[in-house]
Design a protein around this motif. Structure first.
Motif, mmCIF file in Angstrom:
data_model
loop_
_atom_site.group_PDB
_atom_site.id
_atom_site.type_symbol
_atom_site.label_atom_id
_atom_site.label_comp_id
_atom_site.label_asym_id
_atom_site.label_seq_id
_atom_site.Cartn_x
_atom_site.Cartn_y
_atom_site.Cartn_z
ATOM 1 N N CYS A 2 0.980 -1.207 -0.095
ATOM 2 C CA CYS A 2 0.061 0.060 -0.186
ATOM 3 C C CYS A 2 0.925 1.058 -0.108
ATOM 4 C CB CYS A 2 -0.953 -0.025 1.251
ATOM 5 S SG CYS A 2 -2.284 -1.357 1.126
ATOM 6 N N ILE A 28 1.518 3.762 -3.306
ATOM 7 C CA ILE A 28 0.789 4.545 -3.908
ATOM 8 C C ILE A 28 0.351 5.725 -3.062
ATOM 9 C CG2 ILE A 28 -1.165 2.925 -3.972
ATOM 10 C CD1 ILE A 28 -2.519 4.545 -6.220
ATOM 11 N N PRO A 78 -2.308 8.594 -3.283
ATOM 12 C CA PRO A 78 -3.227 8.746 -4.507
ATOM 13 C C PRO A 78 -3.313 10.504 -4.514
ATOM 14 C CG PRO A 78 -4.204 7.056 -2.694
ATOM 15 C CD PRO A 78 -2.684 7.550 -2.444
ATOM 16 N N LEU A 121 -2.731 -0.879 -10.920
ATOM 17 C CA LEU A 121 -3.003 -0.796 -9.330
ATOM 18 C C LEU A 121 -3.651 0.849 -9.120
ATOM 19 C CD1 LEU A 121 -0.736 -1.834 -6.330
ATOM 20 C CD2 LEU A 121 -1.676 0.425 -6.376
ATOM 21 N N LYS A 122 -2.707 1.562 -9.717
ATOM 22 C CA LYS A 122 -3.166 3.065 -9.646
ATOM 23 C C LYS A 122 -4.640 3.402 -10.233
ATOM 24 C CE LYS A 122 1.359 4.901 -8.707
ATOM 25 N NZ LYS A 122 2.626 5.861 -9.627
ATOM 26 N N THR A 136 -7.452 1.904 -8.281
ATOM 27 C CA THR A 136 -7.444 2.401 -7.159
ATOM 28 C C THR A 136 -8.166 3.706 -7.178
ATOM 29 O OG1 THR A 136 -5.505 1.615 -6.165
ATOM 30 C CG2 THR A 136 -6.299 3.482 -5.066
ATOM 31 N N TYR A 137 -7.865 4.655 -8.200
ATOM 32 C CA TYR A 137 -8.601 5.956 -8.828
ATOM 33 C C TYR A 137 -9.832 5.692 -9.121
ATOM 34 C CZ TYR A 137 -4.324 8.611 -8.689
ATOM 35 O OH TYR A 137 -3.035 9.283 -8.136
ATOM 36 N N ASN A 178 -11.772 3.395 -8.201
ATOM 37 C CA ASN A 178 -12.733 2.897 -7.186
ATOM 38 C C ASN A 178 -13.615 3.975 -6.814
ATOM 39 O OD1 ASN A 178 -13.311 0.526 -5.719
ATOM 40 N ND2 ASN A 178 -12.351 1.318 -3.885
ATOM 41 N N ASP A 179 -13.406 5.189 -7.072
ATOM 42 C CA ASP A 179 -14.352 6.620 -6.911
ATOM 43 C C ASP A 179 -15.290 6.549 -8.470
ATOM 44 O OD1 ASP A 179 -15.638 8.847 -6.828
ATOM 45 O OD2 ASP A 179 -13.826 10.025 -6.263
ATOM 46 N N SER A 237 -10.637 -2.739 -12.470
ATOM 47 C CA SER A 237 -11.609 -1.592 -11.901
ATOM 48 C C SER A 237 -13.208 -1.956 -11.612
ATOM 49 C CB SER A 237 -11.356 -0.453 -12.588
ATOM 50 O OG SER A 237 -12.082 -0.470 -13.987
#
Ligand SMILES: [Mg+2]
Length: 306
Positions: free
Chosen positions: A139, A142, A144, A165-166, A169-170, A172-173, A209
């Motif tokens: 974790c 990254i 964010p 991964l990045k 993660t972005y 996920n919003d 994603s």
């Protein structure tokens, strides 16, 4: 009748069809050129269309070049073109975000061309290039960036797990927009090497994603809506020329254009005959209205305005 061989017609019938359009859209790779080798008479055909008063657009899913770079390529290969004639997916991505008044920052998995087109419209981004990881994933890798409001995925020769991964993660919003330049599975090449196309990267990020990307390139309709709103083209008087059915021809079919397949690229006459025999509607949608061996066949049939 779909799947008509233009070369089976009388010359005057061939000419009548070719001169019945106001707007000519053409794919590039496999129709006009193979990388840096032009197809014989392709430039003469496109220049003749222009000289006959038609609007012409080079519509390519290639997102690794900017519009300016494609104009340079056109000039080098003797095609007359300005940026207004070029619709490539790096440009379409920037245009799409600009038109929605996007004010945040873009996380790019892709080529320098995407970064340059975003720069041109003043949209911030994270840059492109290698993003190496040393050691195991964790974790801490990254941090964010709270300003990211969109993830754009194109062809990226530095594609990696950390980029996945990045992006995931972005994304996920759900407020973060997700754009894919195009979904071509492979690059057509003349040798035995298979080069993964942008679609491979887009599908990868869609999977991790658990979201679907908004696609800019053919056969997605964004390019057609842009042509209608910005250039006021009439779909019924528009011809789409391509070598690949599941992008070029499908775009034309979905947007109400007439479609012409040339047999110099991805799909062959055997494919057309297979789709004609198929009972699947998906296959029927791939059959072009017309086909011919090469775009050079059109040259004697274009009426130049005196
Ligand atoms: Mg092509």
């Amino acid at each position: 009748m779909a799947g008509l061989n233009l070369n089976s017609l009388k010359p005057e019938e061939f000419s009548k069809i070719i001169n019945s359009f106001d707007t000519i859209l053409t794919d590039c790779d496999g129709v006009l050129w193979f990388q840096n080798d032009p197809v014989e008479n392709a430039a003469n055909v496109m220049n003749a269309f222009l000289n006959s008063g038609k609007k012409i657009f080079y519509v390519t899913n290639n997102g690794t070049k900017t519009r300016d770079e494609l104009v340079d390529k056109c000039k080098k290969l003797h095609f007359t073109a300005t940026t207004d004639n070029i619709l490539c997916t790096s440009y379409l991505t920037a245009k799409y975000l600009q038109d929605m008044n996007f004010k945040k920052k873009v996380y790019i998995i892709g080529s320098p061309a995407i970064a340059k087109e975003l720069d041109k419209v003043g949209i911030q981004h994270t840059g492109v290039g290698p993003d190496p990881v040393v050691g195991p994933l964790n974790c801490e890798l990254i941090k964010p960036d709270a300003d990211i409001g969109a993830v754009v995925v194109g062809f990226d020769e530095h594609f990696s797990v950390i980029k996945m991964l990045k992006a995931a993660t972005y994304l996920n919003d759900k407020n973060v927009k997700f754009i894919g330049t195009n979904t071509d599975e492979r690059f057509p090449t003349s040798n035995k090497m298979i080069i993964p196309g942008t679609g491979s990267f887009v599908r990868c990020i869609e999977t991790c994603s658990e979201r679907k990307a908004t696609i800019m390139g053919k056969p997605a309709p964004y390019v057609s809506s842009l042509l209608s709103t910005q250039y006021k083209i009439d779909p019924k008087r528009t011809l789409m020329i391509g070598d690949r059915a599941n992008t070029d021809i499908l775009l034309g079919k979905r947007c109400g254009f007439k479609t012409l397949m040339v047999l110099t690229g991805v799909n062959s006459i055997d494919d057309i005959n297979t789709w004609k025999k198929s009972s699947s509607n998906d296959d029927k949608e791939l059959i072009p209205d017309y086909y011919t061996s090469t775009i050079g066949d059109l040259l004697p049939h274009i009426s130049i305005k005196k």
